[in-house]
Design an enzyme around this catalytic site. Structure first.
Site, mmCIF file in Angstrom:
data_model
loop_
_atom_site.group_PDB
_atom_site.id
_atom_site.type_symbol
_atom_site.label_atom_id
_atom_site.label_comp_id
_atom_site.label_asym_id
_atom_site.label_seq_id
_atom_site.Cartn_x
_atom_site.Cartn_y
_atom_site.Cartn_z
ATOM 1 N N SER A 176 21.674 -1.499 -27.269
ATOM 2 C CA SER A 176 21.860 -2.413 -28.582
ATOM 3 C C SER A 176 20.660 -2.763 -29.370
ATOM 4 O O SER A 176 19.679 -2.715 -28.895
ATOM 5 C CB SER A 176 22.509 -3.748 -28.194
ATOM 6 O OG SER A 176 22.652 -4.515 -29.344
ATOM 7 N N TYR B 251 22.288 -11.884 -23.135
ATOM 8 C CA TYR B 251 22.866 -10.493 -23.689
ATOM 9 C C TYR B 251 21.723 -9.497 -24.259
ATOM 10 O O TYR B 251 21.653 -8.346 -23.769
ATOM 11 C CB TYR B 251 23.852 -10.960 -25.005
ATOM 12 C CG TYR B 251 24.316 -9.373 -25.467
ATOM 13 C CD1 TYR B 251 25.030 -8.678 -24.810
ATOM 14 C CD2 TYR B 251 23.801 -9.066 -26.662
ATOM 15 C CE1 TYR B 251 25.623 -7.410 -25.459
ATOM 16 C CE2 TYR B 251 24.104 -7.939 -27.294
ATOM 17 C CZ TYR B 251 25.137 -7.106 -26.557
ATOM 18 O OH TYR B 251 25.494 -5.873 -27.186
HETATM 19 C C1 8X3 Z 1 25.266 -6.139 -30.652
HETATM 20 C C2 8X3 Z 1 24.847 -5.685 -31.937
HETATM 21 O O1 8X3 Z 1 24.057 -6.486 -34.206
HETATM 22 O O2 8X3 Z 1 26.243 -6.700 -33.517
HETATM 23 O O3 8X3 Z 1 25.111 -5.203 -29.731
HETATM 24 O O4 8X3 Z 1 24.488 -8.352 -32.602
HETATM 25 S S1 8X3 Z 1 24.887 -6.737 -32.994
#
Ligand code: 8X3
Length: 249
Positions: free
Chosen positions: A136, A149
């Site tokens: 991510s 996270y």
């Molecule tokens: C999540 C990315 O930008 O939606 O993995 O927080 S975001």
């Protein structure tokens, strides 16, 4: 060249879209997730000759062992592992976060991911296959409430790069995909609120599961001598904010 892909977290979102994208190009897919009925929908939609469904929880080591040992011969030659299963839980600051949610994220996003990877490495090496890990933008850019996270996704990115070093000479390719906002069940799962999800994506043009599935398919379709180490992508409507500063007077 078509092969067999093992896709975790395929009951919805990026995983389900990837199953459809790869099957459309002639691949066979093994789809895994907790919700058996959703996996069976993919089998019905795409065909039992193309899709093998296995329901298990990423945290259940014995169930994963059993599922891999019981792969039907037509699906046993896994060429590509797509480590998509993962989740965010909560948006509270660390000092108010729920420890059980932190542990669940680590169990799924880190422990589950390395477990599946470890168990499939022998076949992936034998096949000179590939691994695509879903990290991510949160791996690189911290944001308030991202705490564990973001930490798990930084792990996924760094684990991917480390795998590349260890797998040197095996021909196995490894890519860390690092998306920003994709409209899936992600925010509903994170907040437990459809309204929160609608408000986050409302008025924006977020990326779609199909956008990411297309990226995964593109990565998997590159010539065997090319390795994309990391790919970071965002919708145009998302970018970066600045640092914050406490002013005491
Ligand atoms: C999540 C990315 O930008 O939606 O993995 O927080 S975001």
């Amino acid at each position: 060249m078509a092969g067999t892909a093992f896709i975790t977290g395929a009951t919805a979102g990026i995983g389900a879209a990837s199953a459809r994208r790869f099957v459309a190009a002639g691949w066979k897919v093994i789809v895994t997730g907790r919700r058996a009925e959703r996996l069976e929908t993919l089998v019905t939609e795409l065909g039992a000759d193309k899709v093998h469904a296995i329901a298990f929880d990423m945290r259940d080591d014995a169930a994963i062992d059993h599922a891999i040992a019981a792969l039907p011969p037509a699906f046993a030659d896994v060429d590509l592992l797509i480590n998509n299963a993962g989740l965010a839980l909560g948006t509270a600051p660390a000092q108010r976060a729920d420890l059980a949610q932190w542990r669940q994220m680590i169990d799924t996003n880190v422990t589950g991911l390395v477990t599946i990877t470890h168990k499939l490495l022998p076949v992936l090496i034998a096949r000179k296959g590939g691994i695509i890990n879903l990290s991510s933008v949160a791996a690189t850019y911290p944001y308030a409430g991202g705490n564990v996270y973001g930490g798990t996704k930084a792990f996924v990115r760094q684990f991917s790069l480390g795998l590349r070093s260890d797998l040197h000479g095996t021909g196995v390719r490894v890519t860390s995909i690092e998306p920003g906002m994709v409209e899936t069940e992600f925010t509903l799962v994170r907040t437990g609120s459809q309204a929160a999800s609608d408000s986050l994506y409302g008025g924006t043009t977020p990326m779609t599961s199909e956008d990411i599935a297309e990226t995964l398919f593109w990565v998997a379709s590159q010539p065997a001598h090319l390795n994309f180490n990391t790919i970071e992508l965002m919708p145009v409507s998302q970018s970066f904010a600045g640092f914050q500063v406490v002013r005491e007077n």
